[in-house]
Scaffold this active site. Structure first.
Site, PDB file in Angstrom:
ATOM      1  N   ASN A  43      43.185  59.293   8.822  1.00 63.45           N
ATOM      2  CA  ASN A  43      43.313  60.618   8.225  1.00 63.45           C
ATOM      3  C   ASN A  43      42.379  60.708   7.012  1.00 63.45           C
ATOM      4  O   ASN A  43      41.552  59.821   6.789  1.00 63.45           O
ATOM      5  CB  ASN A  43      44.783  60.852   7.840  1.00 63.45           C
ATOM      6  CG  ASN A  43      45.206  62.302   7.989  1.00 63.45           C
ATOM      7  OD1 ASN A  43      44.481  63.209   7.583  1.00 63.45           O
ATOM      8  ND2 ASN A  43      46.364  62.536   8.575  1.00 63.45           N
ATOM      9  N   VAL A  71      40.731  71.196  13.179  1.00 67.13           N
ATOM     10  CA  VAL A  71      39.688  72.196  13.424  1.00 67.13           C
ATOM     11  C   VAL A  71      40.280  73.435  14.076  1.00 67.13           C
ATOM     12  O   VAL A  71      40.022  74.563  13.659  1.00 67.13           O
ATOM     13  CB  VAL A  71      38.557  71.618  14.296  1.00 67.13           C
ATOM     14  CG1 VAL A  71      37.491  72.686  14.561  1.00 67.13           C
ATOM     15  CG2 VAL A  71      37.919  70.400  13.632  1.00 67.13           C
ATOM     16  N   ALA A 108      41.969  66.745  15.152  1.00 66.59           N
ATOM     17  CA  ALA A 108      42.978  67.702  14.706  1.00 66.59           C
ATOM     18  C   ALA A 108      42.528  68.339  13.394  1.00 66.59           C
ATOM     19  O   ALA A 108      41.828  67.726  12.587  1.00 66.59           O
ATOM     20  CB  ALA A 108      44.314  67.000  14.517  1.00 66.59           C
ATOM     21  N   LYS A 126      48.891  58.375  13.801  1.00 61.80           N
ATOM     22  CA  LYS A 126      47.719  58.573  12.942  1.00 61.80           C
ATOM     23  C   LYS A 126      48.023  58.033  11.552  1.00 61.80           C
ATOM     24  O   LYS A 126      49.017  58.414  10.938  1.00 61.80           O
ATOM     25  CB  LYS A 126      47.355  60.056  12.865  1.00 61.80           C
ATOM     26  CG  LYS A 126      46.029  60.318  12.143  1.00 61.80           C
ATOM     27  CD  LYS A 126      45.555  61.741  12.364  1.00 61.80           C
ATOM     28  CE  LYS A 126      44.163  61.965  11.796  1.00 61.80           C
ATOM     29  NZ  LYS A 126      43.633  63.291  12.131  1.00 61.80           N
ATOM     30  N   ASN A 162      40.302  68.980   1.527  1.00 68.06           N
ATOM     31  CA  ASN A 162      41.237  70.018   1.961  1.00 68.06           C
ATOM     32  C   ASN A 162      42.648  69.685   1.513  1.00 68.06           C
ATOM     33  O   ASN A 162      43.043  68.527   1.413  1.00 68.06           O
ATOM     34  CB  ASN A 162      41.171  70.200   3.480  1.00 68.06           C
ATOM     35  CG  ASN A 162      42.196  69.370   4.225  1.00 68.06           C
ATOM     36  OD1 ASN A 162      43.372  69.763   4.337  1.00 68.06           O
ATOM     37  ND2 ASN A 162      41.793  68.205   4.721  1.00 68.06           N
ATOM     38  N   THR A 197      51.438  67.219   2.602  1.00 68.48           N
ATOM     39  CA  THR A 197      52.840  67.594   2.742  1.00 68.48           C
ATOM     40  C   THR A 197      53.650  66.594   1.938  1.00 68.48           C
ATOM     41  O   THR A 197      53.597  65.392   2.222  1.00 68.48           O
ATOM     42  CB  THR A 197      53.281  67.572   4.216  1.00 68.48           C
ATOM     43  OG1 THR A 197      52.575  68.589   4.932  1.00 68.48           O
ATOM     44  CG2 THR A 197      54.775  67.838   4.342  1.00 68.48           C
TER      45      THR A 197
END
Length: 342
Positions: A241, A69, A67, A212, A116, A184
């Site tokens: 993650n 990408v 996830a 996850k 990121n 978040t």
């Protein structure tokens, strides 16, 4: 050194004056526009079959696209052609959101890592559902990663996830519940016992649901979470993650220590494998694991499988090593005899 690392990667890294997100968007756009003959040629070159069944789903090989990408499923026909045995889109939220302010994606080149703080930028669950309905079935299993909308209060998180689940589960071979992104506010608190219990109860249904988890959790916290997952029918765990730690950064990348966000790639390799091993041991092998984090070679993938993973996913490794890594891992990653016999 491959053609990708000698020629393609330097060119991609120069796009947008070196802006990583610009290169990412440019690449997605080009992959989305590839014609059928090009996709067929890529599949002949990169395709590799080594089927395995995990949580009731048959995968043509063990290597998936992680996830993050392709959040909005823009290039879904391209990923199987590049050799991936499954694709995870998202993370998607119930409500469209722009994510955090740019710049928000940074390459730690000397470390082969990425920092990121994207913030779940995506077009929303409705837009993804519409795209998947128009696209039709993929040639490989599709996972859909769900996150909480930033504007939704934590006390309403279950309903927010449930809104996305209702829209998207008809198109998914599995659902990933992302409660571990560091980008978040408050999201990681949903990994606690009461919160994850409520989520898993709400999302119980015909599609396997995986959780996850963050690499920064303590072992007691992971153990408590695993107990809840086993009690409430989770189909598996995705570990891990990105990390808030900056351990393992090369001295040349120390300028990124102060950048907010999660770190992925080679600096995460050892920690992700440790978490996978702990999850496998603590759960008694009852929870299938998708191992992700710092897989930069077939050997890294084999070690992840030996630690207890049933499948692996690539993100940063794909950015740095290109599609050759997908084929290398699909062909070369094997659990040891002892691990395979477990």
């Amino acid at each position: 050194m491959s053609l990708f690392t000698k020629v393609a990667r330097p060119a991609l890294f120069r796009l947008g004056d070196g802006d990583a997100e610009h290169a990412h968007e440019w690449t997605l756009d080009r992959l989305a526009k590839l014609p059928a003959p090009a996709l067929a040629a890529m599949r002949r070159w990169y395709g590799f079959s080594n089927p395995v069944e995990v949580f009731g789903v048959r995968f043509p090989n063990r290597v998936g696209l992680a996830a993050g990408v392709d959040k909005n499923g823009l290039a879904l026909r391209a990923w199987p052609a590049l050799g991936f045995g499954f694709v995870e889109v998202g993370t998607v939220t119930a409500k469209p959101q722009p994510g955090n302010d740019r710049p928000r994606l940074f390459r730690a080149k000397a470390s082969e890592g990425i920092v990121n703080r994207m913030g779940f930028n995506n077009a929303g669950a409705t837009a993804l559902a519409d795209r998947l309905a128009e696209l039709g079935p993929l040639d490989v299993p599709l996972g859909i990663s769900l996150g909480k909308s930033k504007v939704t209060p934590l006390e309403d998180a279950v309903e927010d996830y449930l809104t996305s689940y209702r829209l998207l589960h008809p198109y998914a071979d599995y659902i990933a519940v992302n409660v571990s992104s560091p980008n978040t506010p408050g999201l990681r608190s949903l990994q606690d016992k009461d919160s994850i219990s409520g989520l898993l109860k709400a999302l119980a249904g015909p599609v396997p649901v995986l959780v996850k988890i963050a690499p920064d959790l303590t072992e007691p916290a992971i153990a408590e979470l695993l107990e809840v997952c086993l009690d409430h029918g989770a189909a598996g765990i995705i570990a891990t993650n990105t990390t808030l730690s900056r351990d393992g950064l090369d001295p040349a990348d120390q300028h990124l220590e102060g950048e907010a966000g999660g770190l992925s790639g080679a600096p995460l390799t050892a920690r992700a494998r440790e978490v996978v091993r702990f999850v496998h041991t603590e759960s008694g092998g009852k929870l299938p694991i998708i191992g992700v984090g710092g897989i930069m070679s077939a050997d890294d993938a084999s070690r992840m499988l030996d630690a207890g993973a049933a499948l692996v996913q690539l993100y940063s490794g794909f950015i740095y090593r290109g599609p050759d890594l997908v084929l290398e891992v699909a062909r070369g990653a094997r659990p040891s005899r002892a691990a395979a016999a477990r």
